[in-house]
Design an enzyme around this catalytic site. Structure first.
Site, PDB file in Angstrom:
ATOM      1  CD  GLU A 125      -6.582   0.234   7.143  1.00 58.89           C
ATOM      2  OE1 GLU A 125      -5.428  -0.069   7.332  1.00 58.89           O
ATOM      3  OE2 GLU A 125      -6.926   1.340   6.697  1.00 58.89           O
ATOM      4  CB  SER A 131       0.951   6.855   5.099  1.00 64.16           C
ATOM      5  OG  SER A 131      -0.237   6.420   5.683  1.00 64.16           O
ATOM      6  CD  GLN A 152      -2.818   1.159   2.424  1.00 60.55           C
ATOM      7  OE1 GLN A 152      -2.355   1.474   3.504  1.00 60.55           O
ATOM      8  NE2 GLN A 152      -4.082   0.827   2.259  1.00 60.55           N
ATOM      9  N   GLY A 153       0.660   2.140  -0.954  1.00 59.09           N
ATOM     10  CA  GLY A 153       1.377   3.410  -1.018  1.00 59.09           C
ATOM     11  C   GLY A 153       0.429   4.573  -0.795  1.00 59.09           C
ATOM     12  CB  SER A 181       3.156  -3.894   5.376  1.00 61.75           C
ATOM     13  OG  SER A 181       2.693  -3.058   6.386  1.00 61.75           O
TER      14      SER A 181
END
Lengths: 331, 377, 331, 377
Positions: B239, B124, B121-122, B156
């Site tokens: 989420e 933040s 995941q990109g 992550s």
């Protein structure tokens, strides 16, 4: 009553702070946390030269001749920069163990079932024949990278036997270190809250963050009053109170600071975790319940209050008034 | 109100339990936490086993009640966690399924379900944490590509991922929420640098991802240009939905182990500790009921997790931290030994009030979007 | 699993809510709090007519034939409007004490060392020969103006003897009332936060207030899941859990609501204090520690879980499944 | 750092203790809480005794250390509380002393010190609580009078007061803080209606005061017209200073009584309760030290209580509520009986996080004015 730092005390605190800032600033702290734990002997001797270990040793014995309040101020500063090493054990050994007063010897002490800085220490005190120096002690992987710990295999079971009474001065100096850690947590949180921007403003502008910071300060200020008060009276109930509130201020303060930092606080680089881990590592943090009991006993049972002399430094019976009175020197 | 399994759930539970009994013993040994390629292979292998047995879709589009049964039974059986498949199965996959074109779904979804590709995941950025809409990673259109420059954080599995679901700013002039675009970035594109990020637990669970003029084909865009914020919100609701429900089962197991340890080391004699354990037991029982309640509500409303996920996460994050603080009480001095059980978990529990929306942000969501309180100046 | 209200359950809840809004709205509540406590017999009979007391009585005995989940919904509504009177004792007496089911008789029960609504009750249950009806009971000045209390002089000492095991259904229905009180506290706080302006905006716009309200809701929702879950399973550990969390949600909720209200909440006119006082007055609020123990025991000791049948209504052994299944009626 | 009395403090303590030993037995019986004229007479009588013995000024302009000795010794001896003299001695008096003219000081101060006149406070309004500067009670100048119309709330002792320190808005066009004026209002002026306000404790400690074209002589204005906000801040700093220090002594006494009651009724056997009492004991010991610290700091800085009062009040308010919640634990069911000790105190303790600046406002003060955090949007 003049329950404020005297000019001399302020000068002593500033002096210790200055030495520590020069020798163990945030950069040195991070570097120390990134390598296997090892004591900086040069720094240890510099502390000795500055009178850190000999602070309460009488001048006739080559010490600085100051008292508990001054020692508390010095240890608060050490806690504030998370200075590593068995500072309290070495301080308590000054005048008894050769080289401790000058920082040439590193002295650690057995505390319940554990010893900190065992492999770096020149002298290990206590342990009651449980073979500390021998092969019995087992290194554990310490949660705090700056507090290496060994466990003693023959440690008594938790609930067995009467409680060992810890040296009240050690308890008070631990409270002072915890107060310093709490202060650091508060400073870090406030600085981050002032500078970190989200949603177009410093996050400290949001009440959710601002009020966390305010409660951090409240806990620090209440703990400070308790620790300084205990340093003046050396009363066992005051000392128990000081430790209880300083522990709370340090542990909850570090937790709240981490919350203010958000994700950044979860990194190894940010020093917040070191503050929290150090607070956890203070001797006998789980013993809070016992300390609560002693707060109560000592203050509510008159026969216990009479035992207040047990709280003064063992080497100097009746030394409380001397400690309170001797504020004429600076380190 | 009914807590008994429906016929579908009961059948699913029985089949799953039987399959787990057979499948788990055939798993290879778990890789060490630091062995990223090993973890990737292990997690993908587990997803492949699930897929082959007909469970590959469970996180994806099973009815919420069935998914809760899946979480409960796998956790009770000690099955592997979703691991490296987390983003693919729970973030990027559902987003592509909901918002992608037919071609995009065909390209990206099957490899996720079959355990062949890992997503990261990109979202933040160093300057865009709680305030995600402040993200500044820029993308310019250049022919049939976007050219992306910027940096991401808290990614992550970046070291071993094949794809990154990426949020970029395509219109810096537009209002904050209206200039963002969602892209699928192949992680082997030139210009990507991954720097592992050491956490306070001493491990490198996350990474920073630096993007230097990285070219992404325009057909890797999901949704319209500058519509990425809406696309993202679809993902986030997953989420904050039932993602943590399975962990409640695990927490109840930990609680039982804590009681055993306390009996063993003598601390059970302290009635205040026993009471604290009992209080936590009530807490996790109630959280499980709340998960069941929320899942049933989601089922009734067509399967989309609602804002109730924020209520659940607020309480669960606190409870999990309480659990591991209590573990430290049980352990005494041993709580300082990273080689003892629960000590590392205590450290990671610290992230629960921060990650996936801080508790402060969640309280804003609950206050404003559930209770209807004003945003305030 | 379909852990949501059924259509019938929603209709029942709405029906009870509608009756109560008509008969005991905020105006009636305030009026009741301003006069010496007296039961509104007409209202009591109206409740009887609506099936409130006979809710779980089998149809064959003239009851409504519903189960614990429906009773929990009804008592939650009663708690939400702070309906006064010995509702639970009368409900439990339905079918056993003549007139209880229809609301013609008011039944109260001895609970430990105290009885509520003694002088208004037609029948007093329990008390073990401690002479309730005689001259033994002493009126105390109840903190809650809507819960008159008498103390039994011969009450056993707090720490003496084995614990009396309270009727699990009474415990659960108390939890339902507390859940209702917590819900009311949350509703009041949110409404005040939306409408009260200070510093140029509704105070709910300030995070300090907004987050208090959010935590109020979180406690309500967690307690609700626990209470409804316990109503479905009738498991003793579930009931203990439900009571524990509902008590917390009610007491802390009322406190937080008062904080949101500020000075206005400190007035007699605002109904906030009535919510708090009612929450305090639930039987055995200080017994929380005991309930924590039973949460633990029942869930961690398998032999205790086997005793779950002790939790079903004494009149109907094995009635749990009946209760779960019988959702076909509305009041 | 020194906790021992200075020579001045020691002498004061000895004299005071001796005088209290003689004086207190001569006091008339305490009036019932509902007997307002009786309370007025009792409180004024006590102030007169203090005045005659040379202690009348202690709240006023004694060094902070001496004042702390006074609070400690009077509380330990069970002497009366400042009561109806509170506003005169601690709010209005110091304000007049600091900001009044020579004539105003001569008119208003001696009767306060001699226990002859009671003052009440007309600051808060129904629409101006935490946001005091939102006050809307209007005053127009009419010759040598102001004509005041509006309403005030939370006014203690209004029924029996001679004077009211009143904040009015004289310039509604000016920025909020710049159109306020401070007036001394004689309570027998026509147009004043006092309506007692029943609190949740069932008593009428406060009143609403309605003002309908009330004429106040212009020479009753303290400070300049429209400068009342600054004048007011002088007063409030006293309120948040050491006003609560004496109560810490009282709380420690209550704690000892709670322990006795717990031993008596058997609850002492619960170690969690003992621990809670011990925790509170530490709390109040530390709060007393904090009071001593703050008083010494005030002494060093010329006698003005600083922002540290907000720190003290935040913690003390919480501690006091904890104390009485613990009292309820000790009492068990008896905590529901208003005739038992501590039960009424528990109810009044609820106001401590609200009155004299809510805890939320105090945290703003600490965050902004001590820690330097920004005001925020």
């Amino acid at each position: 009553m003049r329950f404020q730092l005297s000019g001399d005390q302020r000068a002593l605190r500033d002096g210790v702070r200055e030495v520590l800032a020069r020798r163990f600033g945030p950069r040195e702290l991070r570097a120390a946390a990134d390598r296997p734990p090892a004591l900086d002997r040069a720094l240890w001797r510099a502390l000795g030269d500055a009178g850190f270990f000999a602070l309460r040793l009488p001048e006739s014995e080559g010490g600085v001749g100051l008292g508990l309040p001054e020692a508390v101020l010095a240890f608060e500063e050490a806690g504030r920069v998370l200075l590593p090493g068995p500072l309290i054990a070495t301080h308590l050994a000054a005048g008894r163990v050769p080289g401790a007063a000058t920082g040439e010897a590193v002295v650690t002490a057995v505390d319940g079932g554990r010893v900190e800085w065992l492999t770096e220490a020149d002298v290990v005190e206590g342990g009651g024949g449980r073979g500390v120096a021998g092969s019995g002690a087992v290194a554990l992987r310490s949660v705090d990278p700056l507090t290496p710990l060994h466990r003693l295999p023959a440690a008594p079971a938790v609930s067995a036997g009467p409680e060992a009474v810890p040296d009240p001065v050690a308890v008070l100096l631990t409270a002072a270190e915890q107060l310093g850690g709490a202060t650091r947590a508060c400073e870090l949180a406030v600085q981050h809250a002032r500078t970190r921007e989200q949603f177009g403003q410093p996050i400290g502008g949001f009440q959710a963050v601002k009020h966390l910071c305010a409660e951090l300060l409240v806990r620090v200020e209440v703990a400070r009053a308790a620790v300084y008060g205990a340093a003046v009276t050396a009363d066992p109930a005051d000392i128990a109170t000081a430790r209880l509130l300083a522990d709370e201020a340090a542990v909850r303060g570090a937790r709240d600071c981490l919350q203010v930092y958000g994700g950044m606080g979860f990194t190894w680089e940010a020093e917040v975790h070191l503050v929290l881990k150090r607070a956890w590592c203070a001797p006998d943090v789980p013993g809070a319940a016992r300390r609560v009991r002693s707060c109560w006993r000592a203050s509510c049972c008159p026969e216990r209050v009479a035992g207040a002399s047990a709280c003064t430094d063992g080497r100097r019976p009746g030394g409380v008034s001397m400690i309170v009175a001797s504020t004429d020197h600076t380190a | 109100m009914d807590l008994a399994d429906s016929a579908e759930e009961a059948g699913f539970r029985a089949r799953l339990r039987e399959w787990l009994g057979k499948a788990l013993p055939t798993l290879p040994p778990r890789p060490s936490p630091a062995d990223w390629p090993g973890r990737r292979a292990y997690d993908l292998g587990w997803q492949r086993m699930l897929y082959d047995a007909g469970y590959g879709h469970v996180h994806w589009d099973a009815p919420p009640g069935v998914r809760l049964v899946f979480l409960e039974e796998t956790e009770k059986a000690g099955a592997p966690y979703v691991g490296a498949n987390f983003v693919g199965l729970l973030h990027a996959g559902p987003t592509v399924a909901a918002e992608g074109t037919q071609a995009q779904r065909a390209r990206w979804l099957p490899p996720i379900l079959r355990g062949e590709e890992v997503w990261c995941q990109g979202f933040s950025e160093p300057g865009a944490g709680s305030d995600l809409a402040a993200l500044r990673t820029r993308a310019w259109r250049d022919g049939d590509h976007y050219v992306v420059t910027g940096s991401k954080i808290w990614t992550s599995h970046a070291e071993v991922a094949d794809w990154c679901e990426l949020l970029v700013r395509t219109d810096p002039e537009a209002p904050r929420h209206h200039g963002i675009t969602w892209l699928a970035l192949p992680m082997d594109t030139p210009g990507i640098t991954v720097r592992p990020l050491r956490t306070l637990a001493g491990s490198t669970e996350f990474a920073e991802v630096f993007l230097d003029e990285v070219r992404v084909p325009a057909d890797h865009r999901v949704g319209e240009e500058n519509d990425g914020w809406r696309v993202t919100m679809v993902t986030l609701s997953f989420e904050r939905g039932t993602a943590f429900a399975g962990e409640v089962v695990a927490c109840r197991r930990v609680l039982g182990e804590l009681a055993q340890e306390a009996r063993h080391n003598g601390r059970w004699d302290d009635p205040a500790l026993r009471r604290r354990l009992g209080r936590l037991n009530a807490e996790f029982r109630a959280l499980w009921r709340l998960a069941q309640w929320n899942v049933s509500a989601a089922e009734a409303s067509g399967g989309v997790p609602g804002l109730a996920g924020s209520v659940f996460k607020l309480r669960y994050a606190q409870a999990r931290q309480d659990l591991y603080d209590t573990a430290a009480d049980v352990l005494g001095d041993a709580a300082l030994d990273l080689d003892r059980p629960w000590v590392l978990d205590r450290l990671t529990s610290l992230s629960y009030t921060i990650a996936a929306g801080t508790s402060q942000i969640q309280r804003n969501i609950v206050g404003e979007r559930i209770l209807g309180l004003p945003k305030g100046r």
